[in-house]
Design a protein around this motif. Structure first.
Motif, PDB file in Angstrom:
ATOM      1  N   GLY A   1       0.812  -1.205   0.000  1.00  0.00           N
ATOM      2  CA  GLY A   1       0.000   0.000   0.000  1.00  0.00           C
ATOM      3  C   GLY A   1       0.849   1.260   0.000  1.00  0.00           C
ATOM      4  N   ALA A   2       0.173   2.385  -0.177  1.00  0.00           N
ATOM      5  CA  ALA A   2       0.819   3.691  -0.109  1.00  0.00           C
ATOM      6  C   ALA A   2      -0.255   4.731   0.176  1.00  0.00           C
ATOM      7  CB  ALA A   2       1.540   4.016  -1.413  1.00  0.00           C
ATOM      8  N   GLN A   3       0.111   5.736   0.947  1.00  0.00           N
ATOM      9  CA  GLN A   3      -0.807   6.816   1.265  1.00  0.00           C
ATOM     10  C   GLN A   3      -0.224   8.146   0.811  1.00  0.00           C
ATOM     11  OE1 GLN A   3      -1.172   5.352   5.628  1.00  0.00           O
ATOM     12  NE2 GLN A   3      -3.066   6.465   5.244  1.00  0.00           N
ATOM     13  N   GLY A   4      -1.102   9.103   0.564  1.00  0.00           N
ATOM     14  CA  GLY A   4      -0.662  10.452   0.246  1.00  0.00           C
ATOM     15  C   GLY A   4      -1.178  10.957  -1.080  1.00  0.00           C
ATOM     16  N   THR A   5      -1.056  12.266  -1.271  1.00  0.00           N
ATOM     17  CA  THR A   5      -1.393  12.883  -2.547  1.00  0.00           C
ATOM     18  C   THR A   5      -0.211  12.730  -3.499  1.00  0.00           C
ATOM     19  OG1 THR A   5      -0.453  15.070  -2.074  1.00  0.00           O
ATOM     20  CG2 THR A   5      -2.660  14.614  -1.209  1.00  0.00           C
ATOM     21  N   VAL A   6      -0.359  13.231  -4.693  1.00  0.00           N
ATOM     22  CA  VAL A   6       0.719  13.112  -5.677  1.00  0.00           C
ATOM     23  C   VAL A   6       1.980  13.848  -5.216  1.00  0.00           C
ATOM     24  CG1 VAL A   6       0.128  15.149  -7.049  1.00  0.00           C
ATOM     25  CG2 VAL A   6       1.134  13.150  -8.178  1.00  0.00           C
ATOM     26  N   ALA A   7       1.824  14.779  -4.284  1.00  0.00           N
ATOM     27  CA  ALA A   7       2.969  15.555  -3.807  1.00  0.00           C
ATOM     28  C   ALA A   7       3.681  14.924  -2.618  1.00  0.00           C
ATOM     29  CB  ALA A   7       2.512  16.968  -3.418  1.00  0.00           C
ATOM     30  N   ASP A   8       3.114  13.881  -2.066  1.00  0.00           N
ATOM     31  CA  ASP A   8       3.600  13.382  -0.777  1.00  0.00           C
ATOM     32  C   ASP A   8       4.628  12.261  -0.847  1.00  0.00           C
ATOM     33  OD1 ASP A   8       2.026  15.168   0.650  1.00  0.00           O
ATOM     34  OD2 ASP A   8       0.291  13.824   0.616  1.00  0.00           O
ATOM     35  N   ASN A   9       4.701  11.542  -1.949  1.00  0.00           N
ATOM     36  CA  ASN A   9       5.607  10.398  -2.026  1.00  0.00           C
ATOM     37  C   ASN A   9       6.819  10.740  -2.882  1.00  0.00           C
ATOM     38  OD1 ASN A   9       2.574   8.792  -2.193  1.00  0.00           O
ATOM     39  ND2 ASN A   9       3.992   8.284  -0.554  1.00  0.00           N
ATOM     40  N   SER A  10       7.989  10.314  -2.424  1.00  0.00           N
ATOM     41  CA  SER A  10       9.226  10.571  -3.160  1.00  0.00           C
ATOM     42  C   SER A  10       9.301   9.709  -4.417  1.00  0.00           C
ATOM     43  CB  SER A  10      10.430  10.261  -2.274  1.00  0.00           C
ATOM     44  OG  SER A  10      10.478   8.864  -2.005  1.00  0.00           O
ATOM     45  N   ASP A  11      10.228  10.043  -5.297  1.00  0.00           N
ATOM     46  CA  ASP A  11      10.451   9.209  -6.478  1.00  0.00           C
ATOM     47  C   ASP A  11      10.797   7.777  -6.066  1.00  0.00           C
ATOM     48  OD1 ASP A  11       9.988  11.393  -8.042  1.00  0.00           O
ATOM     49  OD2 ASP A  11      11.982  11.454  -8.968  1.00  0.00           O
ATOM     50  N   ALA A  12      11.584   7.650  -5.007  1.00  0.00           N
ATOM     51  CA  ALA A  12      11.983   6.310  -4.559  1.00  0.00           C
ATOM     52  C   ALA A  12      10.777   5.494  -4.131  1.00  0.00           C
ATOM     53  CB  ALA A  12      12.981   6.425  -3.408  1.00  0.00           C
ATOM     54  N   GLU A  13       9.815   6.137  -3.476  1.00  0.00           N
ATOM     55  CA  GLU A  13       8.616   5.414  -3.051  1.00  0.00           C
ATOM     56  C   GLU A  13       7.748   5.038  -4.257  1.00  0.00           C
ATOM     57  OE1 GLU A  13       5.912   3.823  -0.048  1.00  0.00           O
ATOM     58  OE2 GLU A  13       8.062   4.080  -0.350  1.00  0.00           O
TER      59      GLU A  13
ATOM     60  N   PRO B   1      -9.325   9.661  -1.802  1.00  0.00           N
ATOM     61  CA  PRO B   1      -8.385  10.632  -1.248  1.00  0.00           C
ATOM     62  C   PRO B   1      -7.160   9.959  -0.640  1.00  0.00           C
ATOM     63  CG  PRO B   1     -10.294  10.380   0.199  1.00  0.00           C
ATOM     64  CD  PRO B   1     -10.603   9.632  -1.058  1.00  0.00           C
ATOM     65  N   GLN B   2      -6.026  10.627  -0.768  1.00  0.00           N
ATOM     66  CA  GLN B   2      -4.783  10.175  -0.159  1.00  0.00           C
ATOM     67  C   GLN B   2      -4.300   8.814  -0.688  1.00  0.00           C
ATOM     68  OE1 GLN B   2      -2.863  11.935   2.290  1.00  0.00           O
ATOM     69  NE2 GLN B   2      -4.174  13.611   1.628  1.00  0.00           N
ATOM     70  N   ARG B   3      -4.575   8.535  -1.958  1.00  0.00           N
ATOM     71  CA  ARG B   3      -4.176   7.248  -2.536  1.00  0.00           C
ATOM     72  C   ARG B   3      -3.600   7.415  -3.941  1.00  0.00           C
ATOM     73  NH1 ARG B   3      -4.963   6.236   1.955  1.00  0.00           N
ATOM     74  NH2 ARG B   3      -6.081   4.496   2.931  1.00  0.00           N
ATOM     75  N   ALA B   4      -2.915   8.522  -4.208  1.00  0.00           N
ATOM     76  CA  ALA B   4      -2.460   8.797  -5.578  1.00  0.00           C
ATOM     77  C   ALA B   4      -1.541   7.709  -6.105  1.00  0.00           C
ATOM     78  CB  ALA B   4      -1.768  10.157  -5.637  1.00  0.00           C
ATOM     79  N   LEU B   5      -0.513   7.379  -5.373  1.00  0.00           N
ATOM     80  CA  LEU B   5       0.444   6.375  -5.832  1.00  0.00           C
ATOM     81  C   LEU B   5      -0.195   5.000  -5.915  1.00  0.00           C
ATOM     82  CD1 LEU B   5       3.120   5.038  -6.462  1.00  0.00           C
ATOM     83  CD2 LEU B   5       3.848   5.466  -4.109  1.00  0.00           C
ATOM     84  N   TYR B   6      -0.903   4.610  -4.890  1.00  0.00           N
ATOM     85  CA  TYR B   6      -1.545   3.290  -4.897  1.00  0.00           C
ATOM     86  C   TYR B   6      -2.544   3.186  -6.055  1.00  0.00           C
ATOM     87  CZ  TYR B   6      -4.031  -0.823  -3.182  1.00  0.00           C
ATOM     88  OH  TYR B   6      -4.588  -2.077  -3.070  1.00  0.00           O
ATOM     89  N   SER B   7      -3.339   4.247  -6.254  1.00  0.00           N
ATOM     90  CA  SER B   7      -4.321   4.238  -7.343  1.00  0.00           C
ATOM     91  C   SER B   7      -3.640   4.118  -8.704  1.00  0.00           C
ATOM     92  CB  SER B   7      -5.163   5.513  -7.298  1.00  0.00           C
ATOM     93  OG  SER B   7      -5.929   5.575  -6.121  1.00  0.00           O
ATOM     94  N   ALA B   8      -2.537   4.825  -8.875  1.00  0.00           N
ATOM     95  CA  ALA B   8      -1.805   4.749 -10.142  1.00  0.00           C
ATOM     96  C   ALA B   8      -1.315   3.333 -10.396  1.00  0.00           C
ATOM     97  CB  ALA B   8      -0.640   5.727 -10.134  1.00  0.00           C
ATOM     98  N   SER B   9      -0.817   2.685  -9.346  1.00  0.00           N
ATOM     99  CA  SER B   9      -0.305   1.320  -9.521  1.00  0.00           C
ATOM    100  C   SER B   9      -1.421   0.356  -9.880  1.00  0.00           C
ATOM    101  CB  SER B   9       0.433   0.858  -8.258  1.00  0.00           C
ATOM    102  OG  SER B   9      -0.457   0.570  -7.190  1.00  0.00           O
TER     103      SER B   9
END
Length: 252
Positions: A85-97, A141-149
């Motif tokens: 899983g991952a939480q956050g908006t598109v601005a919250d996760n680093s490239d590494a994450e 909400p708060q699932r930008a990275l997870y949703s993209a995956s």
């Protein structure tokens, strides 16, 4: 053995706990010989064989699939379930994450499928089921990275279905809503008000509760079963109606 999967061999990635464990148990109950591929396999579902594998490591996955073939001589069903899983908006996760989550959730499915394809091409009942998510079809909400995956998983599923249908391999996906799993328990444990957060998660699904792991397993079993020979390139939502229904608010 008896059941829809009698005589068939299945592999479930991420099958040692949560949704994967429920899926593996259901396949065994329905007659399959089932291998669970996971990072830790000390406590796998009864009746399965645990094989350590890391879906971010191509050699690890290839070796694990070879182990299955050495053991049983065939592979008929692949359930690509491993994910994080991952939480956050598109601005919250680093490239590494972003790279880490996509490496597990998307490329992990690519690696496992690539390793399994030669054996699946030889099966008279070949099926692949990918675990996507309601996050692939609804903006949460708060699932930008997870949703993209998971959106990528859904697109990959359809492309794979088109590519491998001529080879007799069906490819489908299951899209669970918020499921009652250890991952949700961990998420709630760090919330300011776990009870309120759980109530909110339950309320956003139209049937008013979390999805059970066994309900997801039932959908996977349907998609993987030889009885579903005309079902390919689709995604089954197991989300209490969250994807498509817009019910009126419940009155207290």
């Amino acid at each position: 053995m008896s059941g829809d999967f009698a005589g068939l061999v299945a592999v479930v990635t991420g099958g040692a706990s949560g949704l994967g464990a429920a899926i593996a148990r259901r396949l065994v109950e329905d007659g399959a010989r089932c291998a669970v591929l996971d990072l830790a396999v000390d406590d796998v579902p009864e009746g399965t064989v645990g094989i350590r594998a890391d879906v971010t490591d191509d050699a690890s996955v290839t070796t694990a699939v070879a182990d299955v073939l050495d053991r049983w001589g065939r592979l008929d069903v692949l359930v690509n379930n491993a994910g994080i899983g991952a939480q956050g908006t598109v601005a919250d996760n680093s490239d590494a994450e972003w790279h880490r989550v996509l490496d597990v959730n998307l490329l992990g499915m690519v690696r496992a499928t690539r390793a399994a394809l030669p054996a699946l091409r030889e099966s008279p009942s070949a099926a692949i089921v990918n675990t996507a998510s309601i996050a692939a079809t609804a903006g949460l909400p708060q699932r930008a990275l997870y949703s993209a995956s998971k959106g990528a998983v859904l697109a990959l599923t359809r492309a794979m279905a088109a590519d491998h249908l001529p080879e007799g391999i069906r490819v489908n996906a299951v899209c669970p809503g918020t499921a009652d799993t250890p991952w949700i328990d961990r998420l709630l444990s760090v919330a300011d008000d776990p009870a309120a957060e759980r109530a909110a998660l339950e309320a956003r699904q139209p049937h008013g509760r979390l999805v059970s792991a066994d309900e997801v397993a039932g959908a996977v079993a349907y998609l993987a079963s030889p009885r579903s020979g005309s079902t390919t390139g689709t995604a089954v939502a197991v989300d209490g109606g969250m994807q498509d229904l817009r019910p009126r608010p419940r009155r207290g």
